[in-house]
Write an enzyme that holds these catalytic residues in place. Structure first.
Site, PDB file in Angstrom:
ATOM      1  N   ASP A  87      25.447  83.388  50.401  1.00  0.00           N
ATOM      2  CA  ASP A  87      24.277  83.582  51.264  1.00  0.00           C
ATOM      3  C   ASP A  87      24.649  83.524  52.744  1.00  0.00           C
ATOM      4  O   ASP A  87      24.003  84.176  53.577  1.00  0.00           O
ATOM      5  CB  ASP A  87      23.203  82.543  50.940  1.00  0.00           C
ATOM      6  CG  ASP A  87      22.332  82.963  49.767  1.00  0.00           C
ATOM      7  OD1 ASP A  87      22.253  84.170  49.489  1.00  0.00           O
ATOM      8  OD2 ASP A  87      21.727  82.087  49.117  1.00  0.00           O
ATOM      9  N   HIS A 121      17.663  80.373  52.187  1.00  0.00           N
ATOM     10  CA  HIS A 121      18.303  80.119  50.889  1.00  0.00           C
ATOM     11  C   HIS A 121      19.551  79.252  51.069  1.00  0.00           C
ATOM     12  O   HIS A 121      19.754  78.284  50.332  1.00  0.00           O
ATOM     13  CB  HIS A 121      18.698  81.437  50.221  1.00  0.00           C
ATOM     14  CG  HIS A 121      17.551  82.339  49.937  1.00  0.00           C
ATOM     15  ND1 HIS A 121      17.707  83.654  49.570  1.00  0.00           N
ATOM     16  CD2 HIS A 121      16.213  82.127  49.956  1.00  0.00           C
ATOM     17  CE1 HIS A 121      16.530  84.208  49.385  1.00  0.00           C
ATOM     18  NE2 HIS A 121      15.601  83.300  49.615  1.00  0.00           N
ATOM     19  N   TYR A 125      20.273  74.923  49.713  1.00  0.00           N
ATOM     20  CA  TYR A 125      21.337  74.212  48.998  1.00  0.00           C
ATOM     21  C   TYR A 125      21.717  72.942  49.742  1.00  0.00           C
ATOM     22  O   TYR A 125      22.016  71.912  49.121  1.00  0.00           O
ATOM     23  CB  TYR A 125      22.554  75.125  48.818  1.00  0.00           C
ATOM     24  CG  TYR A 125      22.260  76.347  47.981  1.00  0.00           C
ATOM     25  CD1 TYR A 125      21.899  76.222  46.641  1.00  0.00           C
ATOM     26  CD2 TYR A 125      22.313  77.624  48.525  1.00  0.00           C
ATOM     27  CE1 TYR A 125      21.609  77.344  45.874  1.00  0.00           C
ATOM     28  CE2 TYR A 125      22.023  78.748  47.764  1.00  0.00           C
ATOM     29  CZ  TYR A 125      21.671  78.606  46.445  1.00  0.00           C
ATOM     30  OH  TYR A 125      21.370  79.717  45.690  1.00  0.00           O
ATOM     31  N   HIS A 215      14.593  91.727  47.682  1.00  0.00           N
ATOM     32  CA  HIS A 215      15.730  92.122  48.508  1.00  0.00           C
ATOM     33  C   HIS A 215      16.490  93.284  47.860  1.00  0.00           C
ATOM     34  O   HIS A 215      16.755  94.316  48.494  1.00  0.00           O
ATOM     35  CB  HIS A 215      16.641  90.900  48.656  1.00  0.00           C
ATOM     36  CG  HIS A 215      17.603  90.972  49.786  1.00  0.00           C
ATOM     37  ND1 HIS A 215      18.308  89.878  50.202  1.00  0.00           N
ATOM     38  CD2 HIS A 215      18.008  91.985  50.571  1.00  0.00           C
ATOM     39  CE1 HIS A 215      19.094  90.207  51.215  1.00  0.00           C
ATOM     40  NE2 HIS A 215      18.931  91.495  51.450  1.00  0.00           N
TER      41      HIS A 215
END
Length: 339
Positions: A87, A121, A125, A215
């Site tokens: 990401d 995103h 994490y 996306h």
């Protein structure tokens, strides 16, 4: 453009102005005149789906986290750190690279939004780590990322295509990350959630997955718009390129997943999950999936996790999931207080 918008053909977007040697005049984006309705449709869905990881009660997973063995904890942490790297690449390279090659002004804004979305995103994490892990565990995982050759190989593979002089190859690379490369890692939290482990963490992954579906769909759609304008011979060249790059990436992914899940017995089904989504990626690009039902067979309990709790499916126009609902403020009237 209609006659009421003659300014459009006499001006440039700011990016177009730079590409034109900083000559001419720049226009502002006009959301009241939409060149491609899909731009507004996707923009609206992405903004309606907006979420932040801090709103998800990951701390409720501490009990089940502490029930995992050290080996499983390390596997989860490494898997999520690997996803963070992907990401990070998509946010800072992949989506940004699509902006200069946009077909419309609004597409530029959609990809700018995508870049921020992917940044959320990557941040999510970090929220999981700060809740479940010690500082030493987090440090070890990030050290593992830079030293794992198979992880680095698959992460680096798309970078030259992002920065390619060929906008269509760049578009395919931008679609491959959310359309294929992340799913071998997504498999793990769904596997655990199906067994009652880390359910709130898996809610975050579902929200990420919901965004990835939009996306990938949008990038595939924009790719199709450009390809269908080309001569048949050129279309076939790009089709060949798409399959070649996908198959190369599949081999890199298989090598990585077999190493990642070694000793846990998860590699084969994680690969099947990845191939299932590779087929979806191809369909979004306008091609048929070559993968057989046997190659993409996923256990029912894991497949059910794709929609569990979040109450979502892969039709992203179905709306927000129930695991994250943004409040709507409405001014009260005098009549509201008459009981």
């Amino acid at each position: 453009m209609s006659n009421n918008n003659k300014y459009y053909d006499k001006s440039f977007s700011p990016l177009g102005y730079v590409a034109n040697g900083q000559k001419g005049v720049m226009r502002s984006i006009n959301w009241n005149v939409i060149n491609d309705p899909k731009d507004l449709e996707v923009w609206t869905r992405v903004t309606q789906n907006f979420w932040l990881p801090e709103k998800i009660p990951v701390s409720n997973d501490l009990k089940s986290w502490n029930e995992l063995t050290p080996e499983w904890k390390q596997l989860v942490t490494r898997t999520f750190t690997g996803l963070t790297l992907l990401d990070t690449i998509q946010c800072t390279l992949g989506d940004i690279a699509q902006i200069p090659n946009s077909l419309t002004d609004h597409e530029q804004f959609v990809y700018a939004n995508f870049s921020f979305m992917v940044g959320v995103h990557a941040r999510s994490y970090g929220t999981i780590f700060s809740t479940l892990n010690t500082s030493d565990e987090i440090e070890e995982a990030h050290e593992w990322v830079i030293n794992n050759e198979k992880l680095q190989a698959r992460a680096k593979f798309l970078v030259p295509y992002y920065t390619s002089d060929d906008p269509l190859k760049s578009k395919i690379a931008a679609a491959l990350m959310p359309g294929f490369l992340l799913y071998g890692g997504f498999y793990l939290p769904f596997y655990l959630a199906a067994r009652g482990k880390l359910p709130n963490t898996s809610d975050i992954i579902r929200l990420i997955l919901r965004d990835k579906v939009i996306h990938n769909y949008y990038s595939g759609y924009k790719y199709r718009l450009k390809v269908q304008k080309l001569p048949k011979e050129k279309q076939e060249e790009y089709k060949k390129f798409v399959f070649e790059i996908l198959y190369k990436l599949i081999e890199l992914e298989k090598d990585f997943l077999r190493e990642l899940y070694d000793g846990f017995g998860l590699a084969d089904e994680a690969i099947a999950f990845s191939l299932y989504n590779a087929g979806k990626f191809l369909q979004n690009c306008g091609y048929e999936s070559p993968f057989t039902p046997e190659e993409t067979k996923i256990s029912p309990e894991v497949f059910a996790q794709l929609s569990a709790r979040a109450d979502e499916n892969h039709d992203f126009f179905s709306g927000n999931g129930s695991s994250y609902i943004m409040g709507v403020t409405e001014e009260t009237q005098d009549d509201d207080w008459e009981f």
